[in-house]
Design a protein around this motif. Structure first.
Motif, mmCIF file in Angstrom:
data_model
loop_
_atom_site.group_PDB
_atom_site.id
_atom_site.type_symbol
_atom_site.label_atom_id
_atom_site.label_comp_id
_atom_site.label_asym_id
_atom_site.label_seq_id
_atom_site.Cartn_x
_atom_site.Cartn_y
_atom_site.Cartn_z
ATOM 1 N N ASP A 196 0.867 -1.193 0.000
ATOM 2 C CA ASP A 196 0.000 0.000 0.000
ATOM 3 C C ASP A 196 0.894 1.230 0.000
ATOM 4 N N ARG B 32 1.354 4.432 1.182
ATOM 5 C CA ARG B 32 0.761 5.279 2.226
ATOM 6 C C ARG B 32 1.671 6.453 2.533
ATOM 7 N N SER C 263 -3.764 6.304 2.388
ATOM 8 C CA SER C 263 -3.410 5.540 1.204
ATOM 9 C C SER C 263 -3.498 6.410 -0.035
ATOM 10 N N GLU D 221 -5.401 3.493 -3.265
ATOM 11 C CA GLU D 221 -6.678 2.801 -3.082
ATOM 12 C C GLU D 221 -6.549 1.575 -2.189
ATOM 13 N N GLY D 222 -5.558 1.580 -1.274
ATOM 14 C CA GLY D 222 -5.349 0.455 -0.386
ATOM 15 C C GLY D 222 -4.760 -0.760 -1.065
ATOM 16 N N ASP E 291 -11.714 9.736 0.367
ATOM 17 C CA ASP E 291 -11.264 8.340 0.432
ATOM 18 C C ASP E 291 -10.955 7.911 1.865
ATOM 19 N N HIS F 228 -9.761 4.456 3.255
ATOM 20 C CA HIS F 228 -8.357 4.055 3.180
ATOM 21 C C HIS F 228 -7.476 4.977 4.024
ATOM 22 N N ARG G 187 -3.549 0.218 9.360
ATOM 23 C CA ARG G 187 -3.148 -0.722 8.324
ATOM 24 C C ARG G 187 -1.764 -1.267 8.624
#
Length: 247
Positions: free
Chosen positions: A33, A35, A40, A43-44, A231, A234, A238
């Motif tokens: 991902d 990040r 993100s 889009e993850g 978004d 995301h 994570r």
């Protein structure tokens, strides 16, 4: 975008006479991902990137391109190109650094490019290195106003091993512009408004190869985010993996 390219072109022109005297540093990375500041940009989903750093006397120029997989945060862009110019100097045991970075998005709908500038101060003692800094994106239509990111990072190598522990915390704030689209655009870098992000990680560095595992998180509230660029789904906690190879 014209302003970004003007800054980068000016810096390159100044440095041009010395280009033949230096060698670039190259790197590639694959991650689960892409990040940045806990958000993100892909889009993850998994992403790959490549980067180059070219030092020219006291100045260095850098470029990094990363796949962002039709990112809704950035108007459906397929990739982002980060162009940077920086310089650093020592004040006693503290290393200071100033940078300007332009972010250019390919395949995006509407004007998504923006520029930011800032500085850091770093201090090392034994295997521990600490860095604090700030990055400011002045008011721009692409991000719906201004954005200020304050951060502090630390990493420490475990003596006798190739393992390094990393940690960081940051806070993003800023203003919203007067244009009709500004509130929605401001959600790109600050979904739901001002927020805090954090990171904990472990890296295994062996020669040019680095294997890493990171936990990242934010206090973004999905209920407060709105518009096509937020978004927020995301922007939560994570765990991601990274593989880097440098030359």
């Amino acid at each position: 975008m014209r302003h970004i390219l003007a800054v980068m072109t000016g810096a390159t022109t100044v440095a041009a006479p010395a280009l033949a005297q230096v060698s670039p540093t190259l790197g590639v990375e694959a991650t689960t991902d892409e990040r940045r500041r806990g958000l993100s940009w892909s889009e993850g989903r998994a992403s790959a990137s490549g980067d180059v750093l070219l030092p020219v006397g006291p100045v260095d120029a850098s470029a990094r391109i990363a796949a962002i997989r039709g990112s809704g945060r950035h108007g459906g862009a397929d990739a982002v190109l980060d162009l940077g110019v920086g310089t650093g100097w020592d004040v006693g045991a503290i290393r200071l650094r100033a940078t300007v970075t332009g972010h250019l998005f390919t395949g995006a709908r509407g004007g998504m490019d923006y520029v930011e500038a800032g500085g850091t101060a770093s201090y090392g003692i034994g295997p521990l290195r600490m860095t604090g800094g700030a990055m400011l994106a002045p008011s721009q239509a692409a991000i719906g106003g201004s954005n200020l990111h304050l951060f502090a990072d630390a990493d420490a190598g475990i003596p006798g091993t190739p393992v390094t522990l990393v940690a960081g915390i940051g806070h993003s704030s800023g203003g919203v512009g007067d244009a009709v689209r500004a509130p929605a655009r401001a959600q790109r870098l600050r979904p739901g408004g001002d927020y805090t992000n954090w990171r904990l990680g472990i890296e295994h560095r062996q020669g040019p190869l680095t294997l890493a595992l990171d936990y990242t998180g934010t206090d973004v509230r999905r209920a407060d985010a709105f518009g096509p660029f937020a978004d927020a789904r995301h922007a939560g906690d994570r765990i991601l993996g990274r593989v880097q190879f440098g030359l």
